[in-house]
Design an enzyme around this catalytic site. Structure first.
Site, PDB file in Angstrom:
ATOM      1  N   ASN A 103       0.866  -1.182   0.000  1.00 51.77           N
ATOM      2  CA  ASN A 103       0.000   0.000   0.000  1.00 51.77           C
ATOM      3  C   ASN A 103       0.901   1.229   0.000  1.00 51.77           C
ATOM      4  O   ASN A 103       1.507   1.556   1.014  1.00 51.77           O
ATOM      5  CB  ASN A 103      -0.896  -0.022   1.243  1.00 51.77           C
ATOM      6  N   TRP A 104       0.963   1.876  -1.141  1.00 52.10           N
ATOM      7  CA  TRP A 104       1.899   3.003  -1.280  1.00 52.10           C
ATOM      8  C   TRP A 104       1.384   4.269  -0.615  1.00 52.10           C
ATOM      9  O   TRP A 104       2.101   5.268  -0.538  1.00 52.10           O
ATOM     10  CB  TRP A 104       2.191   3.265  -2.760  1.00 52.10           C
ATOM     11  N   LYS A 105       0.130   4.281  -0.199  1.00 51.40           N
ATOM     12  CA  LYS A 105      -0.473   5.457   0.442  1.00 51.40           C
ATOM     13  C   LYS A 105      -0.266   6.691  -0.455  1.00 51.40           C
ATOM     14  O   LYS A 105      -0.266   6.551  -1.673  1.00 51.40           O
ATOM     15  CB  LYS A 105       0.088   5.624   1.856  1.00 51.40           C
ATOM     16  N   HIS A 120      -9.141   1.247   5.453  1.00 52.60           N
ATOM     17  CA  HIS A 120      -7.833   1.479   6.071  1.00 52.60           C
ATOM     18  C   HIS A 120      -7.983   2.442   7.253  1.00 52.60           C
ATOM     19  O   HIS A 120      -8.776   3.389   7.196  1.00 52.60           O
ATOM     20  CB  HIS A 120      -6.852   2.041   5.036  1.00 52.60           C
ATOM     21  N   GLU A 177      -4.991  -4.844  10.895  1.00 52.09           N
ATOM     22  CA  GLU A 177      -3.932  -3.856  11.072  1.00 52.09           C
ATOM     23  C   GLU A 177      -4.135  -3.140  12.403  1.00 52.09           C
ATOM     24  O   GLU A 177      -4.909  -2.172  12.476  1.00 52.09           O
ATOM     25  CB  GLU A 177      -3.969  -2.824   9.939  1.00 52.09           C
ATOM     26  N   SER A 223       3.963  -2.253  10.228  1.00 51.03           N
ATOM     27  CA  SER A 223       5.428  -2.308  10.368  1.00 51.03           C
ATOM     28  C   SER A 223       6.021  -3.665  10.011  1.00 51.03           C
ATOM     29  O   SER A 223       6.950  -4.133  10.667  1.00 51.03           O
ATOM     30  CB  SER A 223       5.838  -1.877  11.781  1.00 51.03           C
ATOM     31  N   GLY A 277       3.070   2.194  10.767  1.00 47.85           N
ATOM     32  CA  GLY A 277       4.038   3.267  10.571  1.00 47.85           C
ATOM     33  C   GLY A 277       4.797   3.648  11.820  1.00 47.85           C
ATOM     34  O   GLY A 277       5.473   4.681  11.854  1.00 47.85           O
ATOM     35  N   GLU A 289      -6.299   4.848   8.170  1.00 48.58           N
ATOM     36  CA  GLU A 289      -6.093   6.266   7.842  1.00 48.58           C
ATOM     37  C   GLU A 289      -7.354   6.869   7.224  1.00 48.58           C
ATOM     38  O   GLU A 289      -7.654   8.037   7.434  1.00 48.58           O
ATOM     39  CB  GLU A 289      -4.872   6.400   6.910  1.00 48.58           C
ATOM     40  N   GLY A 300       3.098  -1.163   4.229  1.00 49.62           N
ATOM     41  CA  GLY A 300       3.107   0.267   3.946  1.00 49.62           C
ATOM     42  C   GLY A 300       4.510   0.738   3.607  1.00 49.62           C
ATOM     43  O   GLY A 300       4.990   0.567   2.489  1.00 49.62           O
ATOM     44  N   GLY A 301       5.205   1.302   4.590  1.00 52.39           N
ATOM     45  CA  GLY A 301       6.515   1.919   4.363  1.00 52.39           C
ATOM     46  C   GLY A 301       7.496   1.046   3.590  1.00 52.39           C
ATOM     47  O   GLY A 301       8.161   1.526   2.664  1.00 52.39           O
TER      48      GLY A 301
HETATM   49  O1  LIG Z   1      -1.494  -0.446   4.673  1.00 54.20           O
HETATM   50  C1  LIG Z   1      -0.452  -0.676   5.287  1.00 54.20           C
HETATM   51  C2  LIG Z   1      -0.370  -0.471   6.700  1.00 54.20           C
HETATM   52  O2  LIG Z   1      -0.947   0.735   7.071  1.00 54.20           O
HETATM   53  C3  LIG Z   1       0.978  -0.703   7.299  1.00 54.20           C
HETATM   54  O3  LIG Z   1       1.830   0.382   7.132  1.00 54.20           O
HETATM   55  P1  LIG Z   1       3.349   0.248   7.643  1.00 54.20           P
HETATM   56  O4  LIG Z   1       3.887  -1.022   7.036  1.00 54.20           O
HETATM   57  O5  LIG Z   1       4.038   1.472   7.143  1.00 54.20           O
HETATM   58  O6  LIG Z   1       3.272   0.163   9.134  1.00 54.20           O
END
Ligand SMILES: O=C[C@H](O)COP(=O)(O)O
Length: 250
Positions: free
Chosen positions: A9-11, A94, A166, A212, A172, A96, A233-234
């Site tokens: 998920n590149w956000k 999600h 999640e 994470s 994050g 967010e 994510g990151g």
């Molecule tokens: O969609 C992915 C999640 O929000 C995890 O994000 P993260 O891997 O940066 O903690």
């Protein structure tokens, strides 16, 4: 046997040029894997990703959509629009979206139902916040999120659902649920699905862990019996890290 999935998920990251570069890096190092690999760029870069990944075993996924078919919803994107360019899967719920854009269980129920109606697969995200876990409400919170958004769907819809647990406190933050915490919650989630539908439905649904996930912890988390992959994510923004996580299934 459940599908194993690693989805990035590149956000709200990467412009057009950066998207092209990251996809090139991914394509050039793509490993043989039994896992389904997915990437979710922002809306504007979906066509480019679809074009670059055409014919390759990496699915392009959207990060969100609206529940209406069309209409006066400035700034929104419909399921039809996504399907019309070749996107078959969408991330919904999600944390967010819930925290910053006011998406609640009722709205998410409508979004999931629309995506399913349009033939899309849904990666449905949910999970408790830190105070919920501290105060021992995490199972109750997750149960409520599932019930309110998903459990009115007909059983057949579950063929189109992928769940992504999640815990908000792990997103994050660098803090990860332990493999044992993830397994405990995933087993609980599967029991909820079995109770609301049936054992075969529960056994067939892929449940991803997100929060994470990194190259250093992916293999241990993915080794748990009820963890069927990850929503990353990151670490999905760095080709070598994302591919190392994909390789954690080998
Ligand atoms: O969609 C992915 C999640 O929000 C995890 O994000 P993260 O891997 O940066 O903690």
């Amino acid at each position: 046997m459940r599908t194993k999935i690693v989805a990035g998920n590149w956000k709200m990251n990467l412009n057009a040029g950066q998207t092209q570069t990251l996809l090139q890096e991914l394509i050039s190092q793509l490993p043989q894997t039994s896992a389904a690999v997915m990437v979710a760029p922002p809306f504007v870069n979906l066509p480019q990703a679809l074009s670059q990944l055409q014919g390759l075993p990496v699915e392009v996924v959207a990060q969100n959509m609206h529940y209406a078919d069309s209409g006066a919803f400035t700034g929104e994107i419909s399921a039809d629009m996504l399907v019309s360019i070749g996107v078959k899967t969408v991330i919904l719920g999600h944390s967010e979206r819930r925290a910053y854009f006011g998406e609640d269980d009722g709205m998410l129920a409508k979004k999931v139902a629309k995506a399913v109606e349009k033939g899309m697969k849904v990666i449905f995200c949910f999970g408790e916040e830190l105070p919920d876990r501290y105060e021992g409400r995490h199972f109750e919170v997750v149960q409520r999120q599932l019930r309110n958004a998903l459990f009115a769907l007909p059983e057949g819809a579950w063929r189109q659902l992928i769940l992504a647990y999640e815990p908000v406190w792990a997103i994050g933050t660098g803090e990860t649920a332990s493999p044992e915490q993830a397994q405990e919650m995933h087993a609980f989630i599967r029991e909820q699905v079995a109770g609301a539908y049936s054992r075969p439905v529960a056994d067939a649904v892929s449940i991803l862990y997100g929060g994470s996930v990194k190259p250093g912890n992916a293999a241990e988390i993915f080794s748990k019996p009820d963890v069927d992959g990850g929503l990353i994510g990151g670490a999905s923004l760095v080709a070598t890290d994302f591919l190392a996580i994909v390789n954690a299934f080998r």
